[in-house]
Design a protein around this motif. Structure first.
Motif, short mmCIF file in Angstrom:
data_model
loop_
_atom_site.label_atom_id
_atom_site.label_comp_id
_atom_site.label_asym_id
_atom_site.label_seq_id
_atom_site.Cartn_x
_atom_site.Cartn_y
_atom_site.Cartn_z
N VAL A 202 1.02 -0.98 -0.18
CA VAL A 202 0.01 0.02 -0.03
C VAL A 202 1.22 1.40 -0.09
O VAL A 202 1.78 1.31 0.77
N THR A 203 0.84 2.08 -0.94
CA THR A 203 1.55 3.42 -1.02
C THR A 203 0.43 4.37 -1.22
O THR A 203 -0.40 4.53 -2.07
N ASN A 204 0.47 5.52 -0.43
CA ASN A 204 -0.48 6.54 -0.40
C ASN A 204 -1.89 5.92 -0.46
O ASN A 204 -2.88 6.39 -1.26
N ASN A 205 -2.37 5.00 0.19
CA ASN A 205 -3.29 4.24 0.37
C ASN A 205 -3.88 3.64 -0.71
O ASN A 205 -5.17 3.21 -0.92
N LYS A 206 -3.18 3.37 -1.83
CA LYS A 206 -3.47 2.69 -2.96
C LYS A 206 -2.79 1.12 -2.83
O LYS A 206 -1.65 0.96 -2.65
N PHE A 207 -3.59 0.12 -2.96
CA PHE A 207 -3.12 -1.29 -2.82
C PHE A 207 -2.91 -1.92 -4.11
O PHE A 207 -3.69 -1.66 -5.02
N THR A 208 -1.62 -2.57 -4.12
CA THR A 208 -1.44 -3.31 -5.38
C THR A 208 -0.91 -4.65 -4.86
O THR A 208 -0.10 -4.93 -4.01
N VAL A 209 -1.52 -5.68 -5.52
CA VAL A 209 -1.46 -6.94 -5.30
C VAL A 209 0.04 -7.24 -5.84
O VAL A 209 0.27 -7.11 -7.05
N ILE A 210 0.60 -8.49 -5.08
CA ILE A 210 1.85 -9.06 -5.62
C ILE A 210 1.38 -10.53 -5.69
O ILE A 210 1.21 -11.01 -4.87
N ASP A 211 1.15 -11.20 -7.13
CA ASP A 211 0.64 -12.31 -7.22
C ASP A 211 1.51 -13.45 -6.67
O ASP A 211 2.63 -13.56 -6.79
N GLY A 212 0.73 -14.45 -5.96
CA GLY A 212 1.54 -15.61 -5.48
C GLY A 212 2.20 -15.39 -4.17
O GLY A 212 2.74 -16.24 -3.63
N VAL A 213 2.25 -14.26 -3.55
CA VAL A 213 3.31 -14.28 -2.58
C VAL A 213 2.30 -14.32 -1.26
O VAL A 213 1.31 -14.09 -1.22
N ASP A 214 3.00 -15.03 -0.11
CA ASP A 214 2.24 -15.40 0.89
C ASP A 214 3.05 -15.22 2.24
O ASP A 214 2.56 -15.20 3.16
N LYS A 215 4.10 -14.25 2.09
CA LYS A 215 4.74 -13.44 2.92
C LYS A 215 5.58 -12.27 2.43
O LYS A 215 6.47 -12.57 1.24
N ILE A 216 5.66 -11.20 3.19
CA ILE A 216 6.36 -9.93 2.69
C ILE A 216 7.01 -9.49 4.13
O ILE A 216 6.32 -9.42 5.30
N TRP A 217 8.13 -9.23 4.06
CA TRP A 217 9.17 -8.68 5.37
C TRP A 217 9.09 -7.23 5.55
O TRP A 217 8.91 -6.72 4.41
N ASP A 218 9.34 -6.57 6.39
CA ASP A 218 9.40 -5.01 6.58
C ASP A 218 10.37 -4.44 5.82
O ASP A 218 11.66 -5.20 5.78
N PHE A 219 10.55 -3.57 5.10
CA PHE A 219 11.28 -2.54 4.66
C PHE A 219 12.05 -2.18 5.63
O PHE A 219 11.74 -1.55 6.93
N LEU A 220 13.57 -2.18 5.65
CA LEU A 220 14.38 -1.55 6.65
C LEU A 220 15.43 -0.17 6.06
O LEU A 220 14.71 0.83 6.27
N VAL A 221 16.56 -0.57 5.89
CA VAL A 221 17.31 0.66 5.60
C VAL A 221 17.39 0.97 3.80
O VAL A 221 17.95 2.01 3.45
N GLN A 222 16.95 -0.05 3.01
CA GLN A 222 16.90 0.51 1.55
C GLN A 222 15.65 0.15 1.26
O GLN A 222 14.87 -0.28 1.93
N ASP A 223 15.57 0.88 -0.17
CA ASP A 223 14.11 0.61 -0.68
C ASP A 223 13.86 -0.64 -1.53
O ASP A 223 13.10 -0.75 -2.46
N VAL A 224 14.33 -1.92 -0.71
CA VAL A 224 13.87 -3.04 -1.28
C VAL A 224 13.47 -3.96 0.02
O VAL A 224 14.11 -3.52 1.17
N THR A 225 12.71 -4.98 0.06
CA THR A 225 12.52 -5.92 0.84
C THR A 225 12.53 -7.24 0.62
O THR A 225 12.12 -7.44 -0.96
N TYR A 226 12.43 -8.36 1.20
CA TYR A 226 12.34 -9.69 0.70
C TYR A 226 10.93 -10.16 0.70
O TYR A 226 10.23 -9.75 1.69
N ALA A 227 10.58 -11.06 0.03
CA ALA A 227 9.11 -11.70 -0.10
C ALA A 227 9.36 -13.07 -0.45
O ALA A 227 10.11 -13.84 -1.12
N ARG A 228 8.20 -13.77 -0.17
CA ARG A 228 8.16 -15.38 -0.31
C ARG A 228 7.15 -15.72 -1.23
O ARG A 228 5.90 -15.31 -1.31
N LYS A 229 7.61 -16.43 -2.31
CA LYS A 229 6.50 -16.92 -3.28
C LYS A 229 6.94 -18.58 -3.71
O LYS A 229 8.20 -18.76 -4.01
N ASN A 230 5.96 -19.48 -3.50
CA ASN A 230 6.22 -20.84 -3.86
C ASN A 230 7.41 -21.41 -3.17
O ASN A 230 8.33 -21.94 -3.57
N ASP A 231 7.61 -21.01 -1.72
CA ASP A 231 8.46 -21.34 -0.95
C ASP A 231 10.00 -21.00 -1.02
O ASP A 231 10.93 -21.52 -0.68
#
Length: 370
Positions: A202-231
């Motif tokens: 969600v950015t500025n209250n606009k929701f964008t789906v990421i297909d197939g993902v079943d977990k997303i971790w928090d953003f920390l010090v860089q503008d990327v984070t890690y996410a899980r898809k198909n294990d």
């Protein structure tokens, strides 16, 4: 005269900014400075970390606060005390918890079923089953209307009402609508969310789906984070685009454009293109700190630089924070040129060159704080 006033102000600011670490030696607590010398000589049976220029210490089974000269700034009159934040501290006296300021004066707070610590300029109030916020002027900034408010991080907190989650700022303003099943932290106007059975950003209250993902971790010090898809785990940017396709068994956050990843049973580091640039030979690995070193583990912990060279041997224990630590999730490894480590059954601080601060080991050593 103006020069004298300016000089005094600079001296006061330096005294406040000087970080000290709580240490215990021969069963007695004291404080060291960043040159390894005792700033306050060993004399306390029990004491706590500094926060906002004051540290709690015990005297004759009562608690008060000392300044950085080791002088009593607030007499030891309390049965228990917490830490100062926003100029306010929670204390216990005569079986009653309440707030005091840095002069030791009691503050009259709005009605609350429990007295909470301040963080990010606010504290919780609880009235019945609902939670709100007050500021350090003891004013209500948010009426008690939420079922849950989580701890604030960088001025934002996750909130829940009727099993729906969103995010507010420390003025009580809703920045992410309270409509989601789960939410993450708030980073550059963005958070991850779970909405029904799908995950996305969600950015500025606009929701964008990421297909197939079943977990997303928090953003920390860089503008990327890690996410899980198909294990498998990969990395996404703030727009939800995959910058590194999911292919790793485990991963941790990017810092210094390097991220720890688990390949098979060993940890190494990848770059922003997903290429393995530090071989996966470690039993565990942490993210790089601001000083350019990362903790890596063989049997014990050591440190590598950004080229993957082991610059401090793997012979230490590391952990975030400490038993008296002010923060729950202190960064592991080097912080401002020093790393808190354990050597057998003793604690101390390593410098960037691998030498031990002051050449001393202690029964306990806490992180440096103001």
């Amino acid at each position: 005269m103006k020069k004298v006033i300016v000089l005094l102000l600079l001296v006061m600011q330096f005294s406040y900014a000087q970080e000290l670490a709580l240490v215990r030696k021969d069963g007695v607590f004291s404080y060291i400075s960043k040159d390894g010398a005792f700033a306050i000589q060993p004399k306390f049976k029990t004491a706590k970390n500094f926060s906002e220029g004051l540290a709690a210490a015990e005297n004759n089974k009562k608690w008060g606060f000392i300044n950085k000269k080791g002088e009593w700034a607030i007499p030891a009159d309390y049965d228990n005390v917490k830490y100062f934040s926003s100029g306010v501290c929670v204390v216990l006296k005569d079986k009653k918890w309440f707030y005091i300021n840095k002069k030791g004066e009691a503050l009259v707070a709005p009605a609350s079923d429990k007295v909470y610590d301040f963080e990010n300029g606010v504290a919780f109030i609880k009235q019945g089953k609902k939670v709100g916020l007050i500021n350090n002027k003891m004013e209500i900034v948010l009426p008690a209307k939420y079922d849950v408010i989580k701890s604030f991080e960088n001025g934002y907190a996750r909130v829940r009402n009727n099993d729906r989650w969103g995010i507010i700022d420390n003025a009580g303003k809703v920045v992410v609508e309270i409509i989601y099943d789960e939410v993450g932290n708030y980073y550059k106007n963005t958070t991850w969310v779970k909405n029904g059975s799908v995950f996305g950003l969600v950015t500025n209250n606009k929701f964008t789906v990421i297909d197939g993902v079943d977990k997303i971790w928090d953003f920390l010090v860089q503008d990327v984070t890690y996410a899980r898809k198909n294990d498998k785990i990969g990395f996404i940017d703030l727009k939800g685009n995959w910058i590194i396709e999911p292919k790793f068994d485990k991963a941790k956050a990017f810092s210094k454009n390097l991220a720890p990843v688990l390949i098979g049973k060993k940890w190494g580091y990848i770059n922003m293109k997903g290429s393995l640039v530090i071989e996966s030979v470690y039993n565990d690995a942490e993210v790089f700190g601001a000083d350019g070193l990362a903790p890596v583990k063989e049997d014990n912990w050591g440190f590598i630089n950004e080229k993957g060279k082991l610059v401090i041997p793997t012979q230490y224990g590391i952990s975030a924070g400490g038993i008296f630590s002010l923060f729950k999730d202190d960064e592991k490894g080097f912080i401002n040129g020093l790393a808190r480590v354990k050597n057998e059954d003793k604690w101390g601080f390593l410098k960037l060159d691998g030498s031990v601060l002051g050449g001393q080991w202690f029964e306990n050593a806490e992180p440096f704080n103001n």
